[in-house]
Motif scaffolding. Structure first.
Motif, mmCIF file in Angstrom:
data_model
loop_
_atom_site.group_PDB
_atom_site.id
_atom_site.type_symbol
_atom_site.label_atom_id
_atom_site.label_comp_id
_atom_site.label_asym_id
_atom_site.label_seq_id
_atom_site.Cartn_x
_atom_site.Cartn_y
_atom_site.Cartn_z
ATOM 1 N N ASN A 149 -7.306 8.531 -13.019
ATOM 2 C CA ASN A 149 -6.114 9.587 -12.745
ATOM 3 C C ASN A 149 -6.343 7.814 -11.149
ATOM 4 N N ASN A 150 -4.642 7.908 -10.901
ATOM 5 C CA ASN A 150 -4.420 7.178 -9.455
ATOM 6 C C ASN A 150 -5.179 7.417 -8.403
ATOM 7 N N ALA A 151 -5.903 8.646 -8.388
ATOM 8 C CA ALA A 151 -6.862 8.960 -6.966
ATOM 9 C C ALA A 151 -7.684 8.508 -7.525
ATOM 10 N N ILE A 177 -0.112 13.524 -0.233
ATOM 11 C CA ILE A 177 0.900 13.322 -2.396
ATOM 12 C C ILE A 177 1.002 14.530 -2.723
ATOM 13 N N ILE A 222 0.846 1.640 0.780
ATOM 14 C CA ILE A 222 1.521 2.694 -0.540
ATOM 15 C C ILE A 222 2.987 2.575 -1.021
ATOM 16 N N HIS A 223 3.311 3.879 -1.847
ATOM 17 C CA HIS A 223 4.350 4.096 -2.270
ATOM 18 C C HIS A 223 4.569 5.631 -1.586
ATOM 19 N N SER A 225 6.498 7.915 -2.316
ATOM 20 C CA SER A 225 5.817 9.488 -2.718
ATOM 21 C C SER A 225 7.714 10.266 -2.696
ATOM 22 N N ASP A 255 -0.324 0.401 -3.596
ATOM 23 C CA ASP A 255 -0.770 1.804 -4.595
ATOM 24 C C ASP A 255 1.000 2.051 -5.359
ATOM 25 N N GLY A 257 1.842 4.695 -6.926
ATOM 26 C CA GLY A 257 2.579 5.765 -7.289
ATOM 27 C C GLY A 257 2.696 6.283 -8.965
ATOM 28 N N SER A 258 3.718 6.010 -8.556
ATOM 29 C CA SER A 258 4.685 6.829 -10.366
ATOM 30 C C SER A 258 4.161 5.851 -11.440
ATOM 31 N N SER A 292 -0.117 5.723 -11.783
ATOM 32 C CA SER A 292 -0.295 6.923 -12.626
ATOM 33 C C SER A 292 -0.074 7.450 -13.770
ATOM 34 N N LYS A 295 3.554 9.736 -14.522
ATOM 35 C CA LYS A 295 4.277 10.592 -13.733
ATOM 36 C C LYS A 295 5.494 10.067 -15.138
ATOM 37 N N ILE A 302 -3.841 9.101 -16.664
ATOM 38 C CA ILE A 302 -4.448 8.041 -16.089
ATOM 39 C C ILE A 302 -4.356 7.671 -15.039
HETATM 40 C C1 LIG Z 1 0.534 10.804 -7.464
HETATM 41 C C2 LIG Z 1 0.378 9.986 -6.446
HETATM 42 C C3 LIG Z 1 -0.836 9.321 -6.341
HETATM 43 C C4 LIG Z 1 -1.940 10.608 -6.786
HETATM 44 O O1 LIG Z 1 -2.083 10.271 -8.481
HETATM 45 P P1 LIG Z 1 -2.372 11.248 -9.235
HETATM 46 O O2 LIG Z 1 -2.430 10.181 -10.739
HETATM 47 O O3 LIG Z 1 -2.253 12.082 -9.308
HETATM 48 O O4 LIG Z 1 -3.694 10.629 -8.679
HETATM 49 C C5 LIG Z 1 -1.805 8.157 -5.519
HETATM 50 N N1 LIG Z 1 -0.870 7.818 -4.902
HETATM 51 C C6 LIG Z 1 0.314 8.094 -5.229
HETATM 52 C C7 LIG Z 1 1.399 7.164 -4.441
HETATM 53 C C8 LIG Z 1 1.293 9.463 -5.867
HETATM 54 O O5 LIG Z 1 2.377 8.854 -6.077
#
Ligand SMILES: *Cc1c(COP(=O)(O)O)cnc(C)c1O
Length: 462
Positions: A149-151, A177, A222-223, A225, A255, A257-258, A292, A295, A302
């Motif tokens: 996943n993105n984390a 987030i 960083i986005h 969110s 990062d 995000g979406s 991610s 999203k 993933i």
């Molecule tokens: C949602 C998000 C994450 C986490 O992503 P996951 O796929 O849920 O692990 C990290 N950074 C940003 C900016 C996000 O929007």
């Protein structure tokens, strides 16, 4: 009866296991689970005798056990109807997976596959190889990688590229987030040191510039969110950040995000949606971009990583990558989803289709649902305009108007109806305002219509 007598009236486990109404459950649930449930029920009775002056009544005990058996026989992770109008609903599983992708996932789940086998060479292959080229083609990146996943993607990139060094981040981008993703925490785990610059609402290029020192390894964007500060805000352009990073030999990571794979306007997002595509991040000079899969991309869960080959190669070799690797079923679904993008079949991707839905179409759908409900359900029913959302922290700037059906009952309040709907075999989650519930049509699937009509009739006509 005193408490002692009441406690003595509680039957022993062996007696209960011999009762007639228990027999069929012994087979369908298994003896272990039946015993566990009975133990729990009996100890609850014991507690109620000791604390609340309760007592053992055979009928109540049987009903309560039968309820518990019935609910134990249903899967705990279940489908629900999403009538909330929030497309990427984090609590309801985020994106639905395209049917082509579902087929691919089922095929790979039920058969052996060339997951890590190079069929041409007849030798060991790379698990990521199936999606790497597609991702590069779609994002314009030199190289790519996917993890769980993105984390995980952010964690891997920070650990592999900036451990024991400083990473500069604007204070305005350090938001939490999705309830539990916090950059400072991930940063600490990765062994990188967070160097915050600027203020919550304004960060200038010179803030980054002044912060650079001999321990700095990375500039990170960083986005933010779904977090927005209105009004007097500013932050430097991506291109300026990338140039600054290059001048000082630093890595510029974003990062995103979406995870917008194509230009937002192609899928009907206006240019002020607050979303930018991975391609734009790469073209603006990002060395590494993470996003991610489930999203706005509309695929399985993933963490995508796109960027410069020299950095991605380091991520692939870093031991943590092994701990974050993707499962084969997910990879199959992700590959199939990317193929739909490559073919321009955006409407086959449920998340995109629901975000792009045409307002008149939703109005017509709401009118026909309202008509069906009027015929079957005893309640006041009308079509209403709704405020929907893309969700998942994406497109915070966009107001997504839609349509829905408001249902108002003579005596039941909205909260009570919502509770009843959550308790059904296929639970229905919907909105509410004042004393009516609101079924948002944007996020409904075709098969949900009959479920909604039957469920509302069942719950409200009683
Ligand atoms: C949602 C998000 C994450 C986490 O992503 P996951 O796929 O849920 O692990 C990290 N950074 C940003 C900016 C996000 O929007």
């Amino acid at each position: 009866m005193d408490k002692g007598q009441k406690l003595r009236a509680i039957p022993a486990m062996d007696i209960v296991l011999g009762l007639e109404w228990v027999q069929s459950w012994l087979e369908s649930l298994g003896r272990m689970r039946v015993k566990r449930i009975i133990t729990r029920e009996l100890s609850e009775i014991r507690r109620s005798i000791l604390e609340d002056d309760g007592e053992f009544t055979p009928d109540d005990f049987r009903d309560s056990c039968l309820n518990a058996f019935a609910s134990a026989s249903r899967p705990l992770l279940r489908r629900v109807v999403n009538a909330t109008g929030v497309v990427i609903h984090t609590n309801l599983g985020r994106s639905l997976i395209a049917s082509e992708a579902v087929s691919a996932m089922s095929e790979i789940a039920g058969h052996y596959s060339n997951l890590e086998y190079d069929l041409k060479a007849g030798a060991r292959g790379q698990r990521n190889s199936h999606v790497e080229d597609l991702l590069c083609a779609l994002t314009g990146a030199e190289s790519s990688f996917v993890v769980n996943n993105n984390a995980g993607a952010v964690m891997l990139a920070l650990s592999a590229l900036a451990k024991d060094s400083e990473v500069i981040v604007s204070r305005g981008e350090l938001v939490e987030i999705g309830g539990s993703f916090r950059i400072p925490d991930i940063m600490e785990l990765s062994g990188a040191t967070l160097h915050e610059v600027g203020t919550t609402n304004r960060t200038h290029l010179y803030d980054y510039e002044r912060a650079i020192n001999e321990s700095t390894k990375m500039l990170m964007k960083i986005h933010p969110s779904n977090f927005r500060i209105e009004g007097f805000t500013s932050s430097p352009e991506r291109k300026e950040l990338s140039r600054l990073a290059k001048e000082h030999g630093l890595i510029f990571m974003e990062d995103a995000g979406s995870g917008l794979i194509v230009d937002g306007e192609i899928i009907g997002l206006s240019s002020n949606s607050g979303e930018i595509s991975i391609r734009e991040c790469i073209e603006s000079g990002a060395d590494i971009v993470t996003f991610s899969g489930d999203k706005i991309l509309g695929g399985p869960q993933i963490g995508g990583i796109a960027g410069k080959k020299k950095y991605i190669d380091r991520l692939k070799k870093y031991p943590l990558a092994r701990a974050l690797r993707c499962d084969k079923v997910t990879l199959a679904g992700f590959e199939a989803t990317l193929r739909l993008y490559a073919q321009g079949k955006y409407d086959d991707i449920p998340t995109l289709r629901m975000i792009r839905r045409d307002v008149d179409g939703m109005k017509t759908q709401a009118e026909s649902l309202a008509e069906m409900l009027r015929q079957k359900v005893k309640a006041e029913i009308r079509v209403v305009e709704t405020e929907d959302a893309t969700g998942g922290g994406s497109c915070p700037e966009i107001k997504l108007w839609g349509y829905g059906v408001a249902v108002k009952h003579e005596t039941y309040g909205a909260g009570y109806i919502q509770k009843l709907l959550r308790g059904l075999d296929v639970p229905i989650l919907c909105g509410a305002r004042e004393n009516e519930i609101v079924i948002h049509v944007r996020t409904l699937q075709d098969c949900d219509i009959d479920i909604i009509t039957a469920s509302l009739a069942g719950v409200l006509n009683a």
